[in-house]
Design an enzyme around this catalytic site. Structure first.
Site, PDB file in Angstrom:
ATOM      1  N   CYS A 107       0.831  -1.212   0.000  1.00 30.60           N
ATOM      2  CA  CYS A 107       0.000   0.000   0.000  1.00 30.60           C
ATOM      3  C   CYS A 107       0.864   1.260   0.000  1.00 30.60           C
ATOM      4  O   CYS A 107       1.469   1.570  -1.006  1.00 30.60           O
ATOM      5  CB  CYS A 107      -1.004  -0.020   1.155  1.00 30.60           C
ATOM      6  SG  CYS A 107      -2.336   1.179   0.888  1.00 30.60           S
ATOM      7  N   HIS A 211      -3.847  -4.891   0.351  1.00 31.20           N
ATOM      8  CA  HIS A 211      -3.379  -5.256   1.695  1.00 31.20           C
ATOM      9  C   HIS A 211      -3.430  -6.765   1.874  1.00 31.20           C
ATOM     10  O   HIS A 211      -4.364  -7.291   2.485  1.00 31.20           O
ATOM     11  CB  HIS A 211      -4.236  -4.563   2.765  1.00 31.20           C
ATOM     12  CG  HIS A 211      -3.879  -3.136   2.993  1.00 31.20           C
ATOM     13  ND1 HIS A 211      -2.904  -2.740   3.887  1.00 31.20           N
ATOM     14  CD2 HIS A 211      -4.344  -2.001   2.421  1.00 31.20           C
ATOM     15  CE1 HIS A 211      -2.793  -1.421   3.870  1.00 31.20           C
ATOM     16  NE2 HIS A 211      -3.657  -0.945   2.990  1.00 31.20           N
ATOM     17  N   GLU A 213      -1.908  -8.614   3.869  1.00 32.93           N
ATOM     18  CA  GLU A 213      -1.859  -9.039   5.284  1.00 32.93           C
ATOM     19  C   GLU A 213      -3.257  -9.194   5.882  1.00 32.93           C
ATOM     20  O   GLU A 213      -3.424  -9.882   6.882  1.00 32.93           O
ATOM     21  CB  GLU A 213      -1.005  -8.062   6.107  1.00 32.93           C
ATOM     22  CG  GLU A 213      -1.680  -6.767   6.540  1.00 32.93           C
ATOM     23  CD  GLU A 213      -1.801  -5.736   5.417  1.00 32.93           C
ATOM     24  OE1 GLU A 213      -1.390  -6.018   4.266  1.00 32.93           O
ATOM     25  OE2 GLU A 213      -2.320  -4.633   5.709  1.00 32.93           O
TER      26      GLU A 213
END
Ligand code: MN
Length: 266
Positions: A107, A211, A213
Site C-alpha cells: 500500500c 493489503h 496481510e
C-alpha cells in the site's frame, strides 16, 4: 528469520504512540518470519543499522507520501503526511536496494518504493482520474472488492500462481509515473497500478497496492503465497550470503556451541 517492518507514530488519546496494524504481525508469523517493528527514527543511519540484523524489509501501509519528495505540490485532497516516516523509510529502501535485501512493499509501501526510485504518485484517484472504480473501501478491509490482472511474465505471477485475482482496496493514491529499474506487474480492471517489482533479478522487491496481510485467512491462497515467497527470498538471501563467505559457516555454528559453553559454565 527476523524481518524489519516499518510502523508509524501518531497521536492516539492525546499520546504519541508507535502504531502498526497487528495483521502484519500475524501474516509474517504465519509465513515463519519474526517481525522487528521499526518506527520513524530521528537518526536515519541508526535506522539503516537495523537492517544489519534482519533478512528482509516490509514497508507497511499508512500516510500519504509528502508530494514535495516527488516534485509535486499538495493537492487539496492530499491526506495526512508524516515527514519523519518518509525520511526513515526512504533511507531503509535505499539501503535495502544497495544490499539486495528482499523487500515487500504494501500500500503506502509501493508508493514509497516508487518515489524512492524516482517515480511519482497520483495524489487522489477520485479527483484526478476519470473512470476509476472506488479504491478506498476502508470498511471492507478483509473483502476482495476488485479484480487485478497480473503480467504473465512477472515475478508476481509466478508467486501467485495466477494471472488474475481479486483483492481488497484501501487507498486513494496510486503509482503514476514509474520509478527507475522497476516494472508494473499488476493493474486493476480500471487500469490503476496495483503491483510493481524490481527489474533486477538479484533484488527481490515486490510491491502491491492492496493489503495482502488482511487476506491471509481467506480461502484463496494468493496472499499466503505472497508472504511465503517473501519468506523464501529472505531465507535464500541468508544462504547465498553464507555460501559466498566460507567464514560465515563457521560463524553460524559458533552461537550454538557458545550457548552450550555458557550452559556448561553455569
Ligand atoms: Mn485498489
Amino acid at each position: 528469520m527476523l524481518v524489519a517492518v516499518t510502523a508509524t507514530v501518531r497521536v492516539v488519546d492525546g499520546v504519541d504512540r508507535v502504531r502498526l496494524n497487528a495483521a502484519y504481525v500475524r501474516a509474517l508469523e504465519g509465513a515463519g518470519l519474526v517481525p522487528l517493528i521499526v518506527p520513524p527514527l530521528a537518526d536515519t543511519d541508526a535506522a539503516v543499522r537495523i537492517l544489519d540484523a534482519v533478512s528482509g524489509l516490509v514497508l507497511s501501509g499508512g500516510e500519504d507520501v509528502d508530494p514535495s519528495l516527488y516534485g509535486d505540490t499538495p493537492h487539496p485532497a492530499l491526506g495526512a503526511v508524516n515527514c519523519s516516516r518518509d525520511v526513515t523509510e526512504l533511507a531503509l529502501l535505499a539501503a535495502a536496494r544497495e544490499r539486495n535485501l528482499p523487500t515487500l512493499a504494501i500500500c503506502r509501501g509501493i508508493q514509497v518504493v516508487n518515489v524512492g526510485l524516482g517515480g511519482t504518485l497520483v495524489q487522489d484517484l477520485p479527483s484526478q482520474q476519470s473512470d476509476v472504480a472506488e479504491h478506498e473501501l476502508d470498511g471492507q478491509r478483509a473483502t476482495r472488492v476488485h479484480g487485478v490482472s497480473v503480467e504473465p511474465s512477472s515475478r508476481l505471477a509466478r508467486i501467485l500462481g495466477s494471472e488474475s485475482l481479486d483483492v481488497n482496496s484501501i487507498h486513494h493514491q496510486a503509482v503514476d509515473r514509474l520509478g527507475d529499474a522497476m516494472r508494473v506487474s499488476a493493474r486493476a480492471d480500471d487500469g490503476v497500478i496495483e503491483g510493481v517489482e524490481s527489474d533486477d533479478p538479484d533484488w527481490w522487491m515486490v510491491g502491491v497496492q492492496w493489503h495482502p496481510e488482511e487476506l491471509t485467512a481467506t480461502p484463496e491462497p494468493w496472499d499466503r503465497r505472497l508472504f511465503d515467497a517473501f519468506a523464501d527470498a529472505c531465507r535464500a538471501g541468508v544462504s547465498s550470503a553464507s555460501t559466498s563467505l566460507p567464514s560465515a559457516l563457521g560463524a553460524s555454528a559458533s552461537p550454538a556451541s557458545g550457548g552450550l559453553e555458557k550452559e556448561a559454565h553455569r
